[in-house]
Design a protein around this motif. Structure first.
Motif, PDB file in Angstrom:
ATOM      1  N   ALA A  19       0.715  -1.275   0.095  1.00 58.19           N
ATOM      2  CA  ALA A  19      -0.179   0.085  -0.111  1.00 58.19           C
ATOM      3  C   ALA A  19       0.960   1.268  -0.193  1.00 58.19           C
ATOM      4  N   LEU A  20       1.916   1.060   0.860  1.00 57.62           N
ATOM      5  CA  LEU A  20       2.924   2.391   0.977  1.00 57.62           C
ATOM      6  C   LEU A  20       3.478   2.674  -0.518  1.00 57.62           C
ATOM      7  N   VAL A  21       3.877   1.700  -1.177  1.00 57.53           N
ATOM      8  CA  VAL A  21       4.477   1.539  -2.413  1.00 57.53           C
ATOM      9  C   VAL A  21       3.456   2.225  -3.573  1.00 57.53           C
ATOM     10  N   MET A  22       2.141   1.642  -3.385  1.00 58.93           N
ATOM     11  CA  MET A  22       1.320   2.305  -4.340  1.00 58.93           C
ATOM     12  C   MET A  22       0.823   3.384  -4.167  1.00 58.93           C
ATOM     13  N   ILE A  23       0.700   3.998  -2.848  1.00 63.19           N
ATOM     14  CA  ILE A  23       0.592   5.660  -2.755  1.00 63.19           C
ATOM     15  C   ILE A  23       1.618   6.243  -3.291  1.00 63.19           C
ATOM     16  N   VAL A  24       2.968   5.996  -2.932  1.00 62.73           N
ATOM     17  CA  VAL A  24       4.070   6.856  -3.585  1.00 62.73           C
ATOM     18  C   VAL A  24       3.827   6.700  -5.071  1.00 62.73           C
ATOM     19  N   ARG A  25       3.485   5.743  -5.768  1.00 62.17           N
ATOM     20  CA  ARG A  25       3.267   5.491  -7.408  1.00 62.17           C
ATOM     21  C   ARG A  25       2.206   6.387  -7.379  1.00 62.17           C
ATOM     22  N   ALA A  26       1.082   6.291  -7.165  1.00 60.97           N
ATOM     23  CA  ALA A  26      -0.019   7.190  -7.381  1.00 60.97           C
ATOM     24  C   ALA A  26       0.322   8.509  -7.343  1.00 60.97           C
ATOM     25  N   GLN A  27       1.015   9.105  -6.134  1.00 66.10           N
ATOM     26  CA  GLN A  27       1.510  10.647  -6.023  1.00 66.10           C
ATOM     27  C   GLN A  27       2.326  10.740  -7.382  1.00 66.10           C
ATOM     28  N   GLU A  28       3.307   9.896  -7.985  1.00 67.09           N
ATOM     29  CA  GLU A  28       4.134  10.269  -9.155  1.00 67.09           C
ATOM     30  C   GLU A  28       3.128  10.450 -10.405  1.00 67.09           C
ATOM     31  N   PHE A  29       2.098   9.821 -10.148  1.00 65.63           N
ATOM     32  CA  PHE A  29       0.972  10.113 -11.329  1.00 65.63           C
ATOM     33  C   PHE A  29       0.188  11.527 -11.122  1.00 65.63           C
ATOM     34  N   GLY A  30       0.394  11.827 -10.029  1.00 64.72           N
ATOM     35  CA  GLY A  30      -0.503  13.398  -9.644  1.00 64.72           C
ATOM     36  C   GLY A  30      -1.623  13.066  -9.266  1.00 64.72           C
ATOM     37  N   ALA A  31      -2.079  11.633  -8.613  1.00 62.08           N
ATOM     38  CA  ALA A  31      -3.514  11.537  -8.233  1.00 62.08           C
ATOM     39  C   ALA A  31      -3.588  12.169  -6.910  1.00 62.08           C
ATOM     40  N   SER A  32      -5.007  12.672  -6.804  1.00 62.01           N
ATOM     41  CA  SER A  32      -5.386  13.417  -5.544  1.00 62.01           C
ATOM     42  C   SER A  32      -5.873  12.259  -4.438  1.00 62.01           C
ATOM     43  N   PRO A  33      -5.855  12.732  -3.325  1.00 59.32           N
ATOM     44  CA  PRO A  33      -5.827  11.991  -2.039  1.00 59.32           C
ATOM     45  C   PRO A  33      -7.249  11.169  -2.475  1.00 59.32           C
ATOM     46  N   SER A  34      -8.419  11.830  -3.016  1.00 63.69           N
ATOM     47  CA  SER A  34      -9.662  11.072  -3.088  1.00 63.69           C
ATOM     48  C   SER A  34      -9.456   9.914  -3.918  1.00 63.69           C
ATOM     49  N   LEU A  35      -8.486  10.016  -4.998  1.00 65.24           N
ATOM     50  CA  LEU A  35      -8.409   9.068  -5.923  1.00 65.24           C
ATOM     51  C   LEU A  35      -7.530   7.930  -5.382  1.00 65.24           C
ATOM     52  N   ILE A  36      -6.590   8.209  -4.605  1.00 69.48           N
ATOM     53  CA  ILE A  36      -5.680   7.345  -3.754  1.00 69.48           C
ATOM     54  C   ILE A  36      -6.486   6.482  -2.885  1.00 69.48           C
ATOM     55  N   GLY A  37      -7.626   7.197  -2.211  1.00 66.46           N
ATOM     56  CA  GLY A  37      -8.316   6.560  -1.376  1.00 66.46           C
ATOM     57  C   GLY A  37      -9.298   5.397  -2.127  1.00 66.46           C
ATOM     58  N   VAL A  38      -9.593   5.704  -3.352  1.00 69.69           N
ATOM     59  CA  VAL A  38     -10.308   4.813  -4.083  1.00 69.69           C
ATOM     60  C   VAL A  38      -9.544   3.626  -4.408  1.00 69.69           C
ATOM     61  N   MET A  39      -8.357   4.204  -4.828  1.00 65.07           N
ATOM     62  CA  MET A  39      -7.224   3.199  -5.388  1.00 65.07           C
ATOM     63  C   MET A  39      -7.053   1.938  -4.232  1.00 65.07           C
ATOM     64  N   LEU A  40      -6.935   2.489  -3.010  1.00 65.75           N
ATOM     65  CA  LEU A  40      -6.791   1.569  -1.779  1.00 65.75           C
ATOM     66  C   LEU A  40      -7.980   1.100  -1.177  1.00 65.75           C
TER      67      LEU A  40
END
Length: 189
Positions: A19-40
Protein backbone atom coordinates in the motif's frame (compact mmCIF):
# COMPACT_ATOMS: atom_id res chain seq x y z
CA UNK A 1 4.11 -26.35 8.69
CA UNK A 2 7.60 -24.80 8.61
CA UNK A 3 7.38 -24.31 4.86
CA UNK A 4 4.05 -22.49 5.12
CA UNK A 5 5.21 -20.25 7.99
CA UNK A 6 8.41 -19.31 6.17
CA UNK A 7 6.48 -18.77 2.98
CA UNK A 8 3.91 -16.53 4.65
CA UNK A 9 6.66 -14.51 6.29
CA UNK A 10 8.39 -14.00 2.94
CA UNK A 11 5.17 -12.99 1.21
CA UNK A 12 4.33 -10.56 4.03
CA UNK A 13 7.61 -8.75 3.32
CA UNK A 14 6.01 -7.54 0.09
CA UNK A 15 2.26 -7.59 0.60
CA UNK A 16 2.26 -5.76 3.92
CA UNK A 17 4.15 -2.77 2.48
CA UNK A 18 2.52 -2.71 -0.95
CA UNK A 19 0.00 0.00 0.00
CA UNK A 20 2.86 2.39 0.78
CA UNK A 21 4.45 1.73 -2.61
CA UNK A 22 1.09 2.17 -4.35
CA UNK A 23 0.55 5.53 -2.63
CA UNK A 24 3.96 6.81 -3.73
CA UNK A 25 3.39 5.50 -7.28
CA UNK A 26 -0.03 7.17 -7.45
CA UNK A 27 1.48 10.43 -6.21
CA UNK A 28 4.00 10.21 -9.05
CA UNK A 29 1.01 10.17 -11.41
CA UNK A 30 -0.38 13.29 -9.71
CA UNK A 31 -3.33 11.47 -8.13
CA UNK A 32 -5.51 13.35 -5.66
CA UNK A 33 -5.93 12.05 -2.11
CA UNK A 34 -9.50 11.02 -3.02
CA UNK A 35 -8.30 8.98 -5.98
CA UNK A 36 -5.62 7.35 -3.83
CA UNK A 37 -8.35 6.44 -1.33
CA UNK A 38 -10.40 4.81 -4.09
CA UNK A 39 -7.28 3.00 -5.34
CA UNK A 40 -6.70 1.56 -1.86
CA UNK A 41 -10.38 0.72 -1.34
CA UNK A 42 -10.45 -1.60 -4.36
CA UNK A 43 -8.13 -4.24 -2.82
CA UNK A 44 -9.96 -3.92 0.50
CA UNK A 45 -13.29 -4.69 -1.15
CA UNK A 46 -11.77 -7.57 -3.07
CA UNK A 47 -10.27 -9.01 0.12
CA UNK A 48 -13.74 -8.97 1.71
CA UNK A 49 -15.14 -10.80 -1.32
CA UNK A 50 -12.25 -13.25 -1.09
CA UNK A 51 -13.06 -13.84 2.57
CA UNK A 52 -16.59 -14.87 1.64
CA UNK A 53 -15.24 -17.21 -1.05
CA UNK A 54 -12.42 -18.69 1.07
CA UNK A 55 -14.40 -21.43 2.87
CA UNK A 56 -15.97 -22.53 -0.42
CA UNK A 57 -12.57 -22.59 -2.13
CA UNK A 58 -11.01 -24.42 0.80
CA UNK A 59 -13.58 -27.21 0.47
CA UNK A 60 -13.22 -27.54 -3.31
CA UNK A 61 -9.56 -26.90 -4.12
CA UNK A 62 -6.51 -28.85 -3.06
CA UNK A 63 -4.17 -26.94 -0.73
CA UNK A 64 -1.38 -27.00 -3.31
CA UNK A 65 -3.66 -25.32 -5.84
CA UNK A 66 -4.46 -22.50 -3.44
CA UNK A 67 -0.88 -22.01 -2.22
CA UNK A 68 0.92 -22.30 -5.55
CA UNK A 69 -1.82 -20.46 -7.43
CA UNK A 70 -1.82 -17.58 -4.92
CA UNK A 71 1.94 -17.18 -5.11
CA UNK A 72 2.02 -17.07 -8.89
CA UNK A 73 -0.95 -14.70 -8.94
CA UNK A 74 0.91 -12.35 -6.57
CA UNK A 75 4.15 -12.60 -8.56
CA UNK A 76 2.39 -11.89 -11.85
CA UNK A 77 0.38 -9.09 -10.26
CA UNK A 78 3.58 -7.41 -9.07
CA UNK A 79 5.02 -7.66 -12.58
CA UNK A 80 1.91 -6.08 -14.09
CA UNK A 81 2.04 -3.20 -11.60
CA UNK A 82 5.41 -2.14 -12.99
CA UNK A 83 3.84 -1.22 -16.33
CA UNK A 84 0.66 0.54 -15.19
CA UNK A 85 0.30 4.31 -15.28
CA UNK A 86 -3.07 4.84 -13.62
CA UNK A 87 -3.92 4.72 -9.91
CA UNK A 88 -7.23 2.99 -10.66
CA UNK A 89 -5.43 0.36 -12.73
CA UNK A 90 -3.00 -0.18 -9.84
CA UNK A 91 -5.93 -0.62 -7.47
CA UNK A 92 -7.74 -2.98 -9.84
CA UNK A 93 -4.72 -5.27 -10.30
CA UNK A 94 -4.00 -5.37 -6.58
CA UNK A 95 -7.72 -6.08 -6.03
CA UNK A 96 -7.47 -9.16 -8.25
CA UNK A 97 -4.47 -10.40 -6.27
CA UNK A 98 -6.19 -9.60 -2.96
CA UNK A 99 -8.95 -12.06 -3.80
CA UNK A 100 -6.50 -14.90 -3.11
CA UNK A 101 -5.24 -13.73 0.27
CA UNK A 102 -8.11 -15.04 2.44
CA UNK A 103 -8.08 -18.48 0.78
CA UNK A 104 -4.31 -18.67 1.21
CA UNK A 105 -4.65 -17.71 4.88
CA UNK A 106 -7.39 -20.31 5.44
CA UNK A 107 -5.20 -23.06 3.96
CA UNK A 108 -2.10 -22.00 5.93
CA UNK A 109 -3.98 -21.67 9.21
CA UNK A 110 -5.92 -24.91 8.72
CA UNK A 111 -2.70 -26.76 8.08
CA UNK A 112 -1.09 -25.33 11.19
CA UNK A 113 -4.06 -26.42 13.31
CA UNK A 114 -4.23 -29.86 11.69
CA UNK A 115 -0.52 -30.62 12.05
CA UNK A 116 0.06 -29.43 15.60
CA UNK A 117 -1.00 -31.57 18.56
CA UNK A 118 -3.54 -29.89 20.84
CA UNK A 119 -0.96 -29.38 23.59
CA UNK A 120 1.26 -27.40 21.17
CA UNK A 121 -1.40 -25.25 19.50
CA UNK A 122 -0.54 -22.10 21.45
CA UNK A 123 3.18 -22.50 20.77
CA UNK A 124 2.74 -23.09 17.06
CA UNK A 125 0.35 -20.15 16.72
CA UNK A 126 2.68 -17.82 18.63
CA UNK A 127 5.75 -18.94 16.66
CA UNK A 128 3.92 -18.54 13.35
CA UNK A 129 2.60 -15.11 14.29
CA UNK A 130 6.03 -14.01 15.47
CA UNK A 131 7.41 -14.73 12.01
CA UNK A 132 4.38 -13.72 9.94
CA UNK A 133 3.66 -10.47 11.77
CA UNK A 134 7.22 -9.80 12.86
CA UNK A 135 8.23 -9.09 9.28
CA UNK A 136 5.63 -6.31 8.89
CA UNK A 137 7.75 -3.54 10.47
CA UNK A 138 10.74 -4.80 8.51
CA UNK A 139 8.67 -4.68 5.34
CA UNK A 140 7.77 -1.04 5.91
CA UNK A 141 11.38 -0.19 6.65
CA UNK A 142 12.58 -2.04 3.54
CA UNK A 143 9.88 -0.40 1.40
CA UNK A 144 10.99 3.03 2.59
CA UNK A 145 14.59 2.26 1.74
CA UNK A 146 13.68 0.84 -1.66
CA UNK A 147 11.43 3.80 -2.45
CA UNK A 148 14.22 6.20 -1.46
CA UNK A 149 16.83 4.49 -3.59
CA UNK A 150 14.86 2.99 -6.51
CA UNK A 151 11.67 5.04 -6.69
CA UNK A 152 8.21 3.50 -6.82
CA UNK A 153 8.59 1.78 -10.19
CA UNK A 154 11.98 0.34 -9.24
CA UNK A 155 10.52 -0.90 -5.97
CA UNK A 156 7.75 -2.65 -7.87
CA UNK A 157 10.37 -4.27 -10.11
CA UNK A 158 12.21 -5.47 -7.00
CA UNK A 159 8.95 -6.76 -5.51
CA UNK A 160 8.09 -8.61 -8.72
CA UNK A 161 11.51 -10.25 -8.80
CA UNK A 162 11.29 -11.11 -5.10
CA UNK A 163 7.81 -12.69 -5.42
CA UNK A 164 8.96 -15.00 -8.22
CA UNK A 165 11.41 -16.66 -5.81
CA UNK A 166 8.87 -18.01 -3.26
CA UNK A 167 6.50 -18.92 -6.10
CA UNK A 168 9.21 -20.94 -7.84
CA UNK A 169 10.45 -22.52 -4.61
CA UNK A 170 6.95 -23.56 -3.54
CA UNK A 171 6.19 -24.95 -6.97
CA UNK A 172 9.31 -27.12 -6.67
CA UNK A 173 8.76 -28.23 -3.04
CA UNK A 174 7.36 -31.77 -2.86
CA UNK A 175 5.95 -31.07 0.63
CA UNK A 176 3.66 -28.43 -0.90
CA UNK A 177 2.96 -30.14 -4.23
CA UNK A 178 1.92 -33.37 -2.49
CA UNK A 179 0.09 -31.77 0.41
CA UNK A 180 -3.12 -33.62 1.26
CA UNK A 181 -6.35 -31.90 2.21
CA UNK A 182 -6.50 -30.97 5.88
CA UNK A 183 -9.20 -33.56 6.57
CA UNK A 184 -6.82 -36.27 5.24
CA UNK A 185 -4.11 -35.41 7.77
CA UNK A 186 -3.98 -37.87 10.68
CA UNK A 187 -4.47 -36.09 14.01
CA UNK A 188 -1.17 -35.82 15.88
CA UNK A 189 -0.98 -37.09 19.43
Amino acid sequence: MRALVALTGAVNLVLSALALVMIVRAQEFGASPSLIGVMLALPGGAAIAGAFAAPWLHRRLRPRTVVIGSLWLWACGMAVLVWLSSPLALGAVVAVTALAEPAFNVVATSYRYALAPDRLQARTVSAARLINWGVVPLASLAAGGLLQSLGARGTLVAYAAFMVVPAAVVTALPVIRQAPRTEEIPRPE
